[in-house]
Design a protein around this motif. Sequence first.
Motif, PDB file in Angstrom:
ATOM      1  N   ALA A  49       0.672  -1.353  -0.049  1.00 44.65           N
ATOM      2  CA  ALA A  49      -0.167   0.065  -0.074  1.00 44.65           C
ATOM      3  C   ALA A  49       0.865   1.083  -0.115  1.00 44.65           C
ATOM      4  O   ALA A  49       0.344   2.379  -0.126  1.00 44.65           O
ATOM      5  CB  ALA A  49      -0.960   0.104   1.016  1.00 44.65           C
ATOM      6  N   GLY A  50       2.297   0.987   0.040  1.00 43.18           N
ATOM      7  CA  GLY A  50       3.256   2.430  -0.089  1.00 43.18           C
ATOM      8  C   GLY A  50       3.769   2.818   1.238  1.00 43.18           C
ATOM      9  O   GLY A  50       4.169   3.706   1.352  1.00 43.18           O
ATOM     10  N   PHE A  51       3.286   1.971   2.475  1.00 41.32           N
ATOM     11  CA  PHE A  51       3.830   2.330   3.733  1.00 41.32           C
ATOM     12  C   PHE A  51       5.438   1.424   3.824  1.00 41.32           C
ATOM     13  O   PHE A  51       5.168   0.331   4.025  1.00 41.32           O
ATOM     14  CB  PHE A  51       3.043   1.940   4.858  1.00 41.32           C
ATOM     15  N   HIS A  52       6.439   2.339   3.571  1.00 41.53           N
ATOM     16  CA  HIS A  52       7.589   1.712   3.774  1.00 41.53           C
ATOM     17  C   HIS A  52       8.518   2.031   5.061  1.00 41.53           C
ATOM     18  O   HIS A  52       9.382   1.229   5.360  1.00 41.53           O
ATOM     19  CB  HIS A  52       8.574   2.048   2.627  1.00 41.53           C
ATOM     20  N   THR A  53       7.872   3.045   5.982  1.00 37.02           N
ATOM     21  CA  THR A  53       8.471   3.301   7.067  1.00 37.02           C
ATOM     22  C   THR A  53       7.590   3.108   8.246  1.00 37.02           C
ATOM     23  O   THR A  53       6.216   3.351   8.045  1.00 37.02           O
ATOM     24  CB  THR A  53       9.125   4.728   7.186  1.00 37.02           C
ATOM     25  N   VAL A  54       8.176   2.670   9.522  1.00 36.27           N
ATOM     26  CA  VAL A  54       7.240   3.064  10.627  1.00 36.27           C
ATOM     27  C   VAL A  54       6.768   4.273  10.863  1.00 36.27           C
ATOM     28  O   VAL A  54       5.392   4.238  11.426  1.00 36.27           O
ATOM     29  CB  VAL A  54       8.172   2.367  11.890  1.00 36.27           C
ATOM     30  N   GLU A  55       7.554   5.289  10.679  1.00 40.83           N
ATOM     31  CA  GLU A  55       7.059   6.614  10.871  1.00 40.83           C
ATOM     32  C   GLU A  55       5.941   6.964  10.051  1.00 40.83           C
ATOM     33  O   GLU A  55       4.770   7.864  10.524  1.00 40.83           O
ATOM     34  CB  GLU A  55       8.225   7.764  10.393  1.00 40.83           C
ATOM     35  N   ALA A  56       5.847   6.448   8.714  1.00 42.27           N
ATOM     36  CA  ALA A  56       4.756   6.429   7.773  1.00 42.27           C
ATOM     37  C   ALA A  56       3.272   6.329   8.482  1.00 42.27           C
ATOM     38  O   ALA A  56       2.238   6.875   8.297  1.00 42.27           O
ATOM     39  CB  ALA A  56       4.955   6.149   6.394  1.00 42.27           C
ATOM     40  N   ILE A  57       3.502   5.198   8.855  1.00 45.24           N
ATOM     41  CA  ILE A  57       2.420   4.182   9.567  1.00 45.24           C
ATOM     42  C   ILE A  57       2.061   5.235  10.913  1.00 45.24           C
ATOM     43  O   ILE A  57       0.864   5.278  11.082  1.00 45.24           O
ATOM     44  CB  ILE A  57       2.581   2.962   9.945  1.00 45.24           C
ATOM     45  N   ALA A  58       2.819   5.564  11.693  1.00 43.01           N
ATOM     46  CA  ALA A  58       2.589   6.319  12.911  1.00 43.01           C
ATOM     47  C   ALA A  58       1.908   7.563  12.790  1.00 43.01           C
ATOM     48  O   ALA A  58       0.937   8.109  13.564  1.00 43.01           O
ATOM     49  CB  ALA A  58       3.890   6.355  13.837  1.00 43.01           C
ATOM     50  N   TYR A  59       2.252   8.340  11.595  1.00 47.11           N
ATOM     51  CA  TYR A  59       1.677   9.507  11.332  1.00 47.11           C
ATOM     52  C   TYR A  59       0.496   9.533  10.262  1.00 47.11           C
ATOM     53  O   TYR A  59      -0.139  10.470  10.105  1.00 47.11           O
ATOM     54  CB  TYR A  59       2.783  10.490  10.705  1.00 47.11           C
ATOM     55  N   SER A  60       0.327   8.324  10.096  1.00 46.15           N
ATOM     56  CA  SER A  60      -0.922   8.022   9.184  1.00 46.15           C
ATOM     57  C   SER A  60      -2.244   8.211   9.807  1.00 46.15           C
ATOM     58  O   SER A  60      -2.265   7.884  11.029  1.00 46.15           O
ATOM     59  CB  SER A  60      -0.801   6.730   8.387  1.00 46.15           C
ATOM     60  N   LYS A  62      -5.956   6.429  10.666  1.00 48.63           N
ATOM     61  CA  LYS A  62      -6.591   5.093  10.824  1.00 48.63           C
ATOM     62  C   LYS A  62      -7.459   4.992   9.495  1.00 48.63           C
ATOM     63  O   LYS A  62      -7.400   3.874   9.154  1.00 48.63           O
ATOM     64  CB  LYS A  62      -7.454   5.168  12.073  1.00 48.63           C
ATOM     65  N   LYS A  63      -8.035   5.798   9.216  1.00 47.03           N
ATOM     66  CA  LYS A  63      -8.726   5.617   8.219  1.00 47.03           C
ATOM     67  C   LYS A  63      -8.220   5.417   6.656  1.00 47.03           C
ATOM     68  O   LYS A  63      -8.434   3.955   6.220  1.00 47.03           O
ATOM     69  CB  LYS A  63      -9.564   7.015   7.618  1.00 47.03           C
ATOM     70  N   ARG A  64      -6.831   5.825   6.551  1.00 46.51           N
ATOM     71  CA  ARG A  64      -6.131   5.426   5.621  1.00 46.51           C
ATOM     72  C   ARG A  64      -5.556   3.940   5.668  1.00 46.51           C
ATOM     73  O   ARG A  64      -5.605   3.216   4.803  1.00 46.51           O
ATOM     74  CB  ARG A  64      -4.966   6.443   5.348  1.00 46.51           C
ATOM     75  N   LEU A  65      -5.245   3.486   6.676  1.00 50.01           N
ATOM     76  CA  LEU A  65      -4.890   2.276   6.845  1.00 50.01           C
ATOM     77  C   LEU A  65      -6.217   1.292   6.841  1.00 50.01           C
ATOM     78  O   LEU A  65      -5.876  -0.061   6.127  1.00 50.01           O
ATOM     79  CB  LEU A  65      -4.228   2.150   8.512  1.00 50.01           C
ATOM     80  N   THR A  66      -7.466   1.483   7.014  1.00 52.29           N
ATOM     81  CA  THR A  66      -8.278   0.728   7.044  1.00 52.29           C
ATOM     82  C   THR A  66      -8.764   0.550   5.652  1.00 52.29           C
ATOM     83  O   THR A  66      -9.447  -0.356   5.299  1.00 52.29           O
ATOM     84  CB  THR A  66      -9.573   0.974   7.897  1.00 52.29           C
ATOM     85  N   GLU A  67      -8.390   1.395   4.604  1.00 54.11           N
ATOM     86  CA  GLU A  67      -8.642   1.465   3.265  1.00 54.11           C
ATOM     87  C   GLU A  67      -7.917   0.364   2.703  1.00 54.11           C
ATOM     88  O   GLU A  67      -8.062  -0.123   1.503  1.00 54.11           O
ATOM     89  CB  GLU A  67      -8.269   2.783   2.641  1.00 54.11           C
ATOM     90  N   ILE A  68      -6.750  -0.362   3.313  1.00 56.98           N
ATOM     91  CA  ILE A  68      -6.012  -1.475   2.791  1.00 56.98           C
ATOM     92  C   ILE A  68      -6.677  -2.639   2.848  1.00 56.98           C
ATOM     93  O   ILE A  68      -7.279  -2.962   4.040  1.00 56.98           O
ATOM     94  CB  ILE A  68      -4.528  -1.171   3.649  1.00 56.98           C
ATOM     95  N   LYS A  69      -6.852  -3.325   2.054  1.00 60.67           N
ATOM     96  CA  LYS A  69      -7.599  -4.686   2.003  1.00 60.67           C
ATOM     97  C   LYS A  69      -7.009  -5.618   2.810  1.00 60.67           C
ATOM     98  O   LYS A  69      -5.809  -5.955   2.961  1.00 60.67           O
ATOM     99  CB  LYS A  69      -7.685  -5.485   0.617  1.00 60.67           C
ATOM    100  N   GLY A  70      -7.663  -6.134   3.852  1.00 52.88           N
ATOM    101  CA  GLY A  70      -7.504  -6.982   4.870  1.00 52.88           C
ATOM    102  C   GLY A  70      -6.938  -6.553   6.265  1.00 52.88           C
ATOM    103  O   GLY A  70      -6.370  -7.095   7.224  1.00 52.88           O
ATOM    104  N   ILE A  71      -6.813  -5.003   6.415  1.00 50.00           N
ATOM    105  CA  ILE A  71      -6.698  -4.273   7.683  1.00 50.00           C
ATOM    106  C   ILE A  71      -7.993  -3.984   8.206  1.00 50.00           C
ATOM    107  O   ILE A  71      -8.484  -2.738   7.640  1.00 50.00           O
ATOM    108  CB  ILE A  71      -5.781  -3.281   7.323  1.00 50.00           C
ATOM    109  N   SER A  72      -8.351  -4.515   9.210  1.00 50.79           N
ATOM    110  CA  SER A  72      -9.497  -3.910   9.948  1.00 50.79           C
ATOM    111  C   SER A  72      -9.332  -2.818  10.876  1.00 50.79           C
ATOM    112  O   SER A  72      -8.000  -2.454  11.040  1.00 50.79           O
ATOM    113  CB  SER A  72     -10.283  -5.373  11.017  1.00 50.79           C
ATOM    114  N   GLU A  73     -10.461  -2.397  11.425  1.00 54.16           N
ATOM    115  CA  GLU A  73     -10.192  -0.876  12.423  1.00 54.16           C
ATOM    116  C   GLU A  73      -9.286  -1.383  13.513  1.00 54.16           C
ATOM    117  O   GLU A  73      -8.499  -0.595  13.886  1.00 54.16           O
ATOM    118  CB  GLU A  73     -11.592  -0.353  12.671  1.00 54.16           C
ATOM    119  N   ALA A  74      -9.528  -2.829  14.008  1.00 53.95           N
ATOM    120  CA  ALA A  74      -9.003  -3.047  15.292  1.00 53.95           C
ATOM    121  C   ALA A  74      -7.535  -3.289  14.802  1.00 53.95           C
ATOM    122  O   ALA A  74      -6.508  -2.918  15.547  1.00 53.95           O
ATOM    123  CB  ALA A  74      -9.756  -4.197  15.767  1.00 53.95           C
TER     124      ALA A  74
END
Length: 126
Positions: A49-60, A62-74
């Motif tokens: 999905a284009g997240f290559h660093t932990v920092e990108a995930i930490a500052y992203s 939650k909505k953007r992460l849940t848009e990834i197929k297979g990633i639930s809100e929890a």
Amino acid sequence: MAAADAMMMGGDTMASMEEMEGEDYGPQLVDSLEAQGISATDVKKLKEAGFHTVEAIAYSTKKRLTEIKGISEAKATKIQDEAAKLVPMGFTTAAEHLKARQDIINLGTGCKDLDELLGGGMETGS
């Protein structure tokens, strides 16, 4: 600094150079989340999905992460929580900021008018 230069400075400097070389600086790869309990398949999904660093995930968001197929809100919450543990998020309270500002010392420049213009002189930052 080269290792030979560090050897010439003494054992203490060489030991501190070895400690520094063992530490990682800069962005952390998303693969480091596996050590925090995030599955390899979820890490693969994040990379795709284009997240290559932990920092990108930490500052992203939650909505953007849940848009990834297979990633639930929890799962997104867990991933962000683990990423935040690895990344200094940079939040300080107003009280902490005030305390840091009170510790700053102003050094005079030797020119009264310049010191007045600078608000008391040059700040030391310590």
